[in-house]
Motif scaffolding. Sequence first.
Motif, mmCIF file in Angstrom:
data_model
loop_
_atom_site.group_PDB
_atom_site.id
_atom_site.type_symbol
_atom_site.label_atom_id
_atom_site.label_comp_id
_atom_site.label_asym_id
_atom_site.label_seq_id
_atom_site.Cartn_x
_atom_site.Cartn_y
_atom_site.Cartn_z
ATOM 1 N N LEU A 241 37.712 46.443 39.032
ATOM 2 C CA LEU A 241 36.720 47.475 39.293
ATOM 3 C C LEU A 241 36.504 47.638 40.797
ATOM 4 O O LEU A 241 36.405 48.759 41.309
ATOM 5 C CB LEU A 241 35.408 47.121 38.593
ATOM 6 C CG LEU A 241 34.410 48.267 38.407
ATOM 7 C CD1 LEU A 241 35.009 49.403 37.605
ATOM 8 C CD2 LEU A 241 33.139 47.756 37.732
ATOM 9 N N ALA A 242 36.466 46.509 41.518
ATOM 10 C CA ALA A 242 36.288 46.571 42.973
ATOM 11 C C ALA A 242 37.445 47.314 43.636
ATOM 12 O O ALA A 242 37.243 48.105 44.578
ATOM 13 C CB ALA A 242 36.164 45.157 43.532
ATOM 14 N N LYS A 243 38.657 47.085 43.158
ATOM 15 C CA LYS A 243 39.815 47.790 43.730
ATOM 16 C C LYS A 243 39.720 49.289 43.478
ATOM 17 O O LYS A 243 40.056 50.107 44.343
ATOM 18 C CB LYS A 243 41.103 47.239 43.128
ATOM 19 C CG LYS A 243 41.463 45.839 43.617
ATOM 20 C CD LYS A 243 42.738 45.334 42.956
ATOM 21 C CE LYS A 243 43.073 43.925 43.434
ATOM 22 N NZ LYS A 243 44.286 43.375 42.758
ATOM 23 N N ARG A 244 39.268 49.677 42.284
ATOM 24 C CA ARG A 244 39.141 51.092 41.972
ATOM 25 C C ARG A 244 38.033 51.758 42.785
ATOM 26 O O ARG A 244 38.070 52.969 43.021
ATOM 27 C CB ARG A 244 38.863 51.289 40.483
ATOM 28 C CG ARG A 244 40.029 50.906 39.585
ATOM 29 C CD ARG A 244 41.221 51.817 39.785
ATOM 30 N NE ARG A 244 42.362 51.405 38.970
ATOM 31 C CZ ARG A 244 43.555 51.971 39.025
ATOM 32 N NH1 ARG A 244 43.767 52.982 39.856
ATOM 33 N NH2 ARG A 244 44.547 51.541 38.262
ATOM 34 N N LEU A 245 37.052 50.983 43.186
ATOM 35 C CA LEU A 245 35.940 51.529 43.972
ATOM 36 C C LEU A 245 36.252 51.577 45.465
ATOM 37 O O LEU A 245 35.510 52.188 46.229
ATOM 38 C CB LEU A 245 34.673 50.703 43.737
ATOM 39 C CG LEU A 245 34.019 50.879 42.353
ATOM 40 C CD1 LEU A 245 32.964 49.820 42.116
ATOM 41 C CD2 LEU A 245 33.417 52.274 42.216
ATOM 42 N N ALA A 246 37.327 50.934 45.883
ATOM 43 C CA ALA A 246 37.701 50.922 47.290
ATOM 44 C C ALA A 246 38.212 52.300 47.711
ATOM 45 O O ALA A 246 38.788 53.032 46.899
ATOM 46 C CB ALA A 246 38.774 49.870 47.541
#
Length: 333
Positions: A306-311
């Motif tokens: 999820l963090a990667k997609r929000l980057a």
Amino acid sequence: MRNRLKDVAERAGVSVKTVSNVVNGYAHVRPETRARVEAVIAELNYRPNLTARSLRTGRTGVIALAVPELDIPYFAELVRHVVDAAAAHDWTVLIDQTGGSPDRERIVADGIRDQLIDGLIFSPLALTGAELARRADTRPMVLLGERDDHGPADHVAVDNVAAAREITAHLIASGRRRIAAIGAQRATSGASARMRLTGYKEALAAARIRFDPRRVAAAANWHRADGAAAVRKLLDSGVRPDALFCFNDTLALGAMRALHERGLRVPDDVAVVGFDDIEDGRFSTPTLTTVAPDKEEIARLAVELLAKRLAPGADGAPAELTAGHRLELRESA
């Protein structure tokens, strides 16, 4: 008076940008610098200004986690691990329960609290991949749990077929041959059941044990009462297993109760194994042999995806990640 990012930077002797990197969990900070900044954050009791951050970044710092049932111990334990993993990103987790209802799952997929959350971690039971692909919400989503189809979002699960095959092979290696499977499902929500039944059949085939459909007991739900009812029905039908592979631990706990009621000893008369490694199984009598999915890894991988997609600039095809599992051999088998 509330301490600011600038106050932490001045006390720690670093730039405001460095403090921001530490607060937001960025990896490229020297360990000694990170330790110094964290010590000052604790000393000053600094808390990020989430309103200001939301205005600046367009992010709220809140994610949603939607699971079928909070009173199923596996999901309760998984929720705890997701909350812990999210804390490393300074995220708050909004938790929702769908009950496996198609209507409720559609509401979640189409934008639960859409003005509040940045992304969603979702364990659906009823919705297919095609239905999830049609969701109206464009926020990042990570799927959990067993699925027959891939996409349309990042997905984390354990290898259910392999795990079921291994736990059944353990029963066979201990000398059991009349192994019953408890928890079969026919509904579209039964991907976990289908995969665990497949692994069970593969282990029987590898040992040249004939599959007997009479030894497969259905359970529409996977609660303790369902496990007890399935075993009573199995025994009443004249089937006499020498082992039970229960498709989750709560089924297994109910099954052991039903065996006790019928005067059958575990594991002397009937060995029992489960799946999930919930805490209750470590304190049952006898303690429960089970498959232990790495719930901490599942949570960590989901939050990282999820963090990667929000980057900024995030793109790419949906990821399919497999978390680890192990057998926990205890007293019941």
